[in-house]
Design an enzyme around this catalytic site. Structure first.
Site, PDB file in Angstrom:
ATOM      1  N   GLN A 228       0.790  -1.110  -0.097  1.00 44.36           N
ATOM      2  CA  GLN A 228      -0.096   0.060   0.127  1.00 44.36           C
ATOM      3  C   GLN A 228       0.921   1.227  -0.006  1.00 44.36           C
ATOM      4  OE1 GLN A 228      -2.988  -0.021  -0.347  1.00 44.36           O
ATOM      5  NE2 GLN A 228      -4.010  -1.984   0.140  1.00 44.36           N
ATOM      6  N   GLU A 275      -3.074 -15.301  -4.162  1.00 48.99           N
ATOM      7  CA  GLU A 275      -2.561 -13.923  -4.851  1.00 48.99           C
ATOM      8  C   GLU A 275      -1.853 -14.625  -5.971  1.00 48.99           C
ATOM      9  OE1 GLU A 275      -1.820 -10.628  -4.542  1.00 48.99           O
ATOM     10  OE2 GLU A 275      -0.449 -11.275  -6.013  1.00 48.99           O
ATOM     11  N   ASN A 302      -4.692 -17.620  -9.535  1.00 47.16           N
ATOM     12  CA  ASN A 302      -5.517 -16.500 -10.095  1.00 47.16           C
ATOM     13  C   ASN A 302      -6.941 -16.491  -9.301  1.00 47.16           C
ATOM     14  OD1 ASN A 302      -7.342 -14.999 -11.672  1.00 47.16           O
ATOM     15  ND2 ASN A 302      -5.798 -14.968 -13.214  1.00 47.16           N
ATOM     16  N   ASP A 320      -9.684  -7.449  -1.946  1.00 42.66           N
ATOM     17  CA  ASP A 320      -8.932  -6.455  -2.269  1.00 42.66           C
ATOM     18  C   ASP A 320      -8.215  -6.503  -3.400  1.00 42.66           C
ATOM     19  OD1 ASP A 320      -7.416  -4.157  -2.203  1.00 42.66           O
ATOM     20  OD2 ASP A 320      -6.110  -4.584  -0.599  1.00 42.66           O
ATOM     21  N   CYS A 347      -9.564   0.331  -4.545  1.00 42.28           N
ATOM     22  CA  CYS A 347      -9.077   1.604  -4.851  1.00 42.28           C
ATOM     23  C   CYS A 347      -9.976   2.090  -6.003  1.00 42.28           C
ATOM     24  CB  CYS A 347      -7.534   1.416  -5.041  1.00 42.28           C
ATOM     25  SG  CYS A 347      -7.382   0.284  -6.581  1.00 42.28           S
TER      26      CYS A 347
HETATM   27  C1  LIG Z   1      -4.665  -3.848  -4.579  1.00 43.32           C
HETATM   28  S1  LIG Z   1      -3.586  -5.323  -4.367  1.00 43.32           S
HETATM   29  C2  LIG Z   1      -3.786  -5.684  -2.552  1.00 43.32           C
HETATM   30  C3  LIG Z   1      -2.832  -6.483  -1.969  1.00 43.32           C
HETATM   31  C4  LIG Z   1      -3.119  -6.827  -0.477  1.00 43.32           C
HETATM   32  N1  LIG Z   1      -4.238  -6.968  -0.110  1.00 43.32           N
HETATM   33  C5  LIG Z   1      -2.471  -5.576   0.333  1.00 43.32           C
HETATM   34  O1  LIG Z   1      -3.268  -4.636   0.713  1.00 43.32           O
HETATM   35  O2  LIG Z   1      -1.245  -5.310   0.390  1.00 43.32           O
HETATM   36  C6  LIG Z   1      -4.129  -6.380  -5.460  1.00 43.32           C
HETATM   37  C7  LIG Z   1      -3.381  -7.700  -5.476  1.00 43.32           C
HETATM   38  O3  LIG Z   1      -3.901  -8.703  -6.340  1.00 43.32           O
HETATM   39  C8  LIG Z   1      -3.059  -9.255  -7.024  1.00 43.32           C
HETATM   40  N2  LIG Z   1      -3.493  -9.621  -8.180  1.00 43.32           N
HETATM   41  C9  LIG Z   1      -4.071  -8.903  -9.394  1.00 43.32           C
HETATM   42  N3  LIG Z   1      -5.074  -9.744 -10.008  1.00 43.32           N
HETATM   43  C10 LIG Z   1      -4.986 -10.904  -9.630  1.00 43.32           C
HETATM   44  C11 LIG Z   1      -5.799 -12.278  -9.705  1.00 43.32           C
HETATM   45  N4  LIG Z   1      -6.404 -12.242 -10.800  1.00 43.32           N
HETATM   46  N5  LIG Z   1      -5.808 -13.186  -9.177  1.00 43.32           N
HETATM   47  C12 LIG Z   1      -5.076 -13.372  -7.808  1.00 43.32           C
HETATM   48  N6  LIG Z   1      -4.334 -12.045  -7.556  1.00 43.32           N
HETATM   49  C13 LIG Z   1      -4.347 -11.044  -8.376  1.00 43.32           C
HETATM   50  C14 LIG Z   1      -1.934  -8.050  -7.374  1.00 43.32           C
HETATM   51  O4  LIG Z   1      -0.647  -9.027  -7.653  1.00 43.32           O
HETATM   52  C15 LIG Z   1      -1.897  -7.475  -6.063  1.00 43.32           C
HETATM   53  O5  LIG Z   1      -0.947  -8.066  -5.079  1.00 43.32           O
END
Ligand SMILES: C[S@@+](CC[C@H](N)C(=O)[O-])C[C@H]1O[C@@H](n2cnc3c(N)ncnc32)[C@H](O)[C@@H]1O
Length: 391
Positions: A228, A275, A302, A320, A347
């Site tokens: 973040q 993740e 995914n 998130d 976000c």
């Molecule tokens: C907004 S960040 C939130 C991460 C964590 N919750 C934090 O607050 O630090 C979104 C996360 O989703 C992962 N991500 C994006 N698309 C994804 C998917 N389809 N499946 C799994 N993870 C995914 C990204 O790599 C990233 O780490």
């Protein structure tokens, strides 16, 4: 009055819309004005037209709004990074509350939107621990894309970077251009309690492992994994998102390096984090291990693939997702798991509202909503929504 691209006319800015533009009306058209303040009377020039919407920029402020201030950053207007520096901080927070409300009314179609509080950031400048710097080696420029373009705005001092990151930007800028890898087009940078990490590595810049304490937890990460942007507010955000939840099983979808996974593991008997980024997963597993939590499984997958093959019911889901929101299959998957409570951390208020509409149609009610100003000086806002299953 008939207006065409390139023409100027005067308008009054009614309010700030999602995306951060000012709303005005003229000649039977809707006008979106960038870098405006609500209550301004401005002379604008039309940049482009799309259907009934004119996109315009301010050429002269005729009567400034009481909430308009002089943007302190010399790059403001040209640099595409900040678009709210023309507003007092109170007006920034009010605009963000209105943006969330607008999305919930227009996209989620909520009949009654409660008053939205946006938690202010303790620091409104020098708060960012993470940035991506664009690099144009031909023009020898390092900074951010200019507004609405792929030209790099050469930025020597970025006023929203925390001091350590600003110092690193200065070091990168004084590095001999012959030391830059020839195909390097951008650099990801992140700071922690013990230094700065850059990706990719070059010259004397390394993808160091960092750590940062948030409340009672310590997180390890680097420039290749998400963290973040504004950690000063993250403790409050976690406390709101997790509220009083406790129980047997919880899911942390899109878990990154485990920001929510660790505190969840102290409240639930079993927690699974999901993740896609394998580097973030490695940090999440190490963060869990260092916290001596034996009840967590971090899955490298995914979310949309993983949730299709998951049938076991859970008590609580925290999601998130990135700015695009959750895929339809993810929302369907969550509904199939029938958690009693859901916390959605987002976000982007527009994709959040789209997904909330589906969760509400699937039998959930909103219990509480709060904004967190993780991104002062920009129109971006983090929103956390708590939902409960109705039956
Ligand atoms: C907004 S960040 C939130 C991460 C964590 N919750 C934090 O607050 O630090 C979104 C996360 O989703 C992962 N991500 C994006 N698309 C994804 C998917 N389809 N499946 C799994 N993870 C995914 C990204 O790599 C990233 O780490």
């Amino acid at each position: 009055m008939c207006v065409a691209v390139g023409e100027c006319f005067d308008v009054e800015i009614e309010r700030i819309l999602p995306g951060g533009v000012g709303l005005a009306h003229a000649a039977g058209k809707t006008v979106f004005v960038s870098l405006a303040a609500p209550g301004d009377t401005v002379r604008v020039q039309v940049e482009r037209e799309q259907g009934n919407i004119l996109f315009a920029s301010v050429v002269e402020v005729l009567t400034p709004s009481p909430v308009r201030i002089d943007p302190p950053c010399p790059y403001f207007g040209r640099c595409g990074g900040c678009d709210f520096q023309q507003l007092t901080y109170e007006a920034q927070l009010a605009a963000k509350a209105e943006i969330i409300t607008d999305c919930l009314q227009r996209i989620a179609r909520l009949d009654h939107v409660p008053e939205i509080a946006v938690h202010p950031s303790p620091k409104t400048w020098r708060y960012r621990v993470r940035a991506t710097w664009q690099i144009d080696q031909d023009q020898q420029r390092i900074g951010y894309y200019e507004r609405g373009s792929r030209r790099v705005c050469d930025v020597a001092d970025c006023a929203v970077l925390m001091p350590q990151l600003q110092e690193t930007l200065e070091c990168v800028r004084t590095t001999d251009w012959t030391d830059f890898p020839p195909d390097l087009k951008h650099l990801d940078a992140v700071a922690g309690d013990n230094g700065v990490s850059l990706s990719p590595e070059f010259a004397e810049f390394y993808t160091n492992e960092l750590s940062l304490r948030v409340g009672d937890e310590v997180y390890r990460y680097n420039a290749e994994s998400f963290f973040q942007i504004n950690p000063a507010l993250v403790g409050e955000m976690i406390a709101f998102a997790l509220n009083d939840v406790r129980g047997a099983t919880a899911l942390d979808l899109y878990c990154g390096v485990g920001l929510f996974t660790l505190p969840l593991a102290r409240r639930f008997e079993k927690v699974a984090g999901v993740e896609a980024n394998s580097k973030a997963v490695r940090f999440a597993r190490r963060n869990v291990e260092h916290a001596q939590l034996g009840n967590v499984r971090v899955v490298n997958a995914n979310v949309s693939d993983w949730i299709r093959s998951t049938a076991r019911a859970v008590d609580f889901v925290l999601l998130d997702p990135p700015r695009a929101g959750a895929e339809s299959v993810v929302i369907k998957g969550i509904l199939n798991l029938r958690p009693e409570r859901i916390s959605y951390v987002s976000c982007d208020p527009a994709t959040l509202a789209r997904d909330l509409k589906k969760l509400i149609a699937g039998g959930y009610a909103i219990e509480a909503i709060r904004g967190f100003d993780l991104f002062p000086q920009t129109h971006h806002v983090e929103t956390v929504v708590l939902l409960r299953r109705l039956s």
